[in-house]
Design an enzyme around this catalytic site. Structure first.
Site, PDB file in Angstrom:
ATOM      1  CB  SER A   1      48.078  -4.196  32.554  1.00 42.63           C
ATOM      2  OG  SER A   1      48.173  -2.939  32.859  1.00 42.63           O
TER       3      SER A   1
ATOM      4  CE  LYS B   1      46.319  -0.910  30.520  1.00 39.54           C
ATOM      5  NZ  LYS B   1      47.296  -0.710  31.680  1.00 39.54           N
TER       6      LYS B   1
ATOM      7  CB  SER C   1      50.849  -0.947  33.862  1.00 42.18           C
ATOM      8  OG  SER C   1      50.510  -2.238  34.809  1.00 42.18           O
TER       9      SER C   1
END
Length: 401
Positions: A126, A52, A150
Site C-alpha cells: 500500500s 505515506k 506494503s
C-alpha cells in the site's frame, strides 16, 4: 530558495499523471533554506522525503487514503521528526491503498498509482506513492508502512529498494494503525548504499557493516507459483549471491498456514481499528476494503487466538532456520506488476503477499532489492535474524550487480 527542491516539486507536478502525491508541500524549499540559515542542517541536510499519507506531519493533511478520514495533523510522527532533525525535508504526502488495506494501490477515491516503467500497470501497495516518488527521482527517501509487504511489494514492482526493519524498531507513534501485531514502519530508497547511509545518520543503523565474505543462505521453496518472468530474474539473483560467497541450500516449507494466520490477525485487528468507519461510512469505502473489514468483523475469537499461536510457531520455525543460515531468500512477489484493470480482484492479493507476509508474521527484518530483469522490475527478498548481516549481504549483492 533551494533550486533542487524547486525542481523536484516541478517534476512531481509534471508527472502528476502517475498520481503519486495526495498533497505537495510547496513550502519545502523555504523550509530547507530556513534550516540552513539557522545552522541546524545535520547529517541528512537536504534529503527529500515522501511520506505515506497514513503518517502524521504537522500542518499537512492526513487521509489514510480515505477522504472520509481527512484532517489536518497537529503533530509529526517520531520517525519523520527524526529525519527532519537531521535536515531532511518533506516534499509531500503520498497516495496509498485505502486504509493501507491492500497490495495494489488502486484507490477508488484518489485514483491508482501508476508504475513508472509502464503506467498501465500497478505500482503495488500500500506504499505505492512513496515507491513511485523515489523511482522517478522526486524523493530520495520514501517513508511507508508494511503490514504484509506494503513497503517491499511496491519497491519490487517499481525497481527500487524497500526495507522493513525488525518489528518494533521504528516507533509507530503518529502512524495510523492497521494491525498493531504486524505493523512496521519501513523505508524506500534507490539503492542499498543510500539506505544504509540514512539509517546510520538517523541513528537507526551502525556506522559500519560487517564484511560477509562467506555466508549460508536458504532459498525458500513451495511458497507460491511464480511467473516465468519472476523465476528467471530470481534465479539470476541467486547466482549473484553465490558469486559473492553465498553457499546455497533449498528449503521447502508449508507456508499456507502462515499466510492464513497473518490474514486472520490482520483482518481481526483492522476490523477492530476501523469498525466505526465500517458502520458509518461503508458506502464510501472501496469494495475490496469494505469486504475485507466485514470479513474481519465476522471472524470468531477462536480464529484470532489460533492465528496468534501460529504466529508464535512461525517465529520459532524461522528462528531455528536462522541458526543454520545467515539469510533466507525468495522473490519479493510471485508476479510482476499487473495491469491496473486486472489487479482489482481480491484473488490478486496472494500473488503479491505470499512471500513478504511471512516476515510480518515473524517480525524479522526483510529487504527487497532489484533482481536482474529485463523489461518489468522483479524484486529479490532477503530476510535475516541479524539486521546488520542482512544489510551487509544486500549491499554486497548490489555492488556485485
Amino acid at each position: 530558495m533551494n533550486t533542487d527542491l524547486s525542481k523536484r516539486l516541478e517534476e512531481a507536478k509534471r508527472r502528476a499523471d502517475l498520481n503519486y502525491f495526495i498533497y505537495l508541500n510547496e513550502n519545502a524549499p523555504a523550509e530547507l533554506e530556513a534550516v540552513k540559515r539557522a545552522g541546524r542542517c545535520g547529517a541528512l541536510c537536504g534529503l527529500v522525503v515522501a511520506v505515506k499519507d497514513n503518517i502524521e506531519v504537522a500542518g499537512m493533511p492526513i487521509t489514510n487514503g480515505a477522504p472520509y478520514m481527512r484532517r489536518m495533523a497537529d503533530r509529526t510522527a517520531p520517525v519523520v521528526r527524526r529525519l527532519i532533525a537531521e535536515g531532511a525535508v518533506v516534499i509531500g504526502k503520498t497516495n496509498m491503498h485505502e486504509l493501507a488495506l491492500g497490495a495494489t494501490n488502486i484507490n477508488p477515491h484518489y485514483g491508482p498509482t501508476r508504475n513508472p516503467h509502464d503506467p498501465s500497470r500497478i505500482t503495488g501497495g500500500s506504499s505505492g506513492g512513496s515507491a513511485g516518488a523515489v523511482a522517478i527521482g522526486v524523493a530520495d527517501l520514501g517513508v511507508g508502512t508494511d503490514t504484509g509487504g506494503s513497503v517491499r511489494i511496491p519497491a519490487a514492482l517499481c525497481g527500487v529498494v524497500g526495507y522493513k526493519p525488525p518489528y518494533g524498531k521504528i516507533p509507530t507513534e503518529g502512524v495510523l494503525p492497521l494491525a498493531q501485531s504486524l505493523d512496521h514502519v519501513g523505508f524506500i530508497t534507490r539503492t542499498v548504499k543510500e539506505l544504509v547511509h540514512i539509517l546510520s545518520a538517523a541513528g537507526w543503523g551502525p556506522a559500519e557493516l560487517p564484511q560477509m565474505k562467506r555466508f549460508r543462505f536458504a532459498v525458500l521453496m513451495g511458497v507460491a507459483e511464480n511467473t516465468k518472468h519472476v523465476d528467471k530474474a530470481f534465479w539470476k539473483a541467486v547466482s549473484v549471491l553465490e558469486s559473492i560467497g553465498g553457499i546455497r541450500d533449498e528449503v521447502f516449507i508449508d507456508a499456507g498456514k502462515y499466510g492464513a494466520a497473518r490474514a486472520a490477525i490482520l483482518l481481526s485487528e483492522a476490523a477492530a481499528n476501523y469498525y466505526h468507519y465500517l458502520r458509518s461510512a461503508a458506502e464510501h469505502m472501496g469494495r475490496d476494503v469494505a469486504a475485507l473489514l466485514s470479513a474481519g468483523a465476522a471472524l470468531p475469537a477462536v480464529a484470532y487466538i489460533t492465528a496468534k499461536r501460529v504466529k508464535e510457531e512461525a517465529t520459532r520455525f524461522f528462528e531455528s532456520l536462522f541458526k543454520k543460515y545467515d539469510v533466507v531468500v525468495t522473490p519479493t512477489t510471485a508476479a510482476e506488476a499487473l495491469a491496473i484493470e486486472e489487479a482489482g480482484k481480491l484473488d490478486v492479493r496472494g500473488r503479491l503477499l505470499a512471500y513478504t507476509e511471512l516476515f510480518n508474521l515473524t517480525g524479522h527484518p526483510a529487504i527487497s532489492v532489484p533482481a536482474p530483469a529485463s523489461d518489468l522490475p522483479v524484486g529479490l527478498q532477503i530476510a535475516a535474524r541479524d539486521e546488520d548481516v542482512l544489510l551487509s549481504i544486500a549491499k554486497a549483492y548490489e555492488e556485485a550487480l
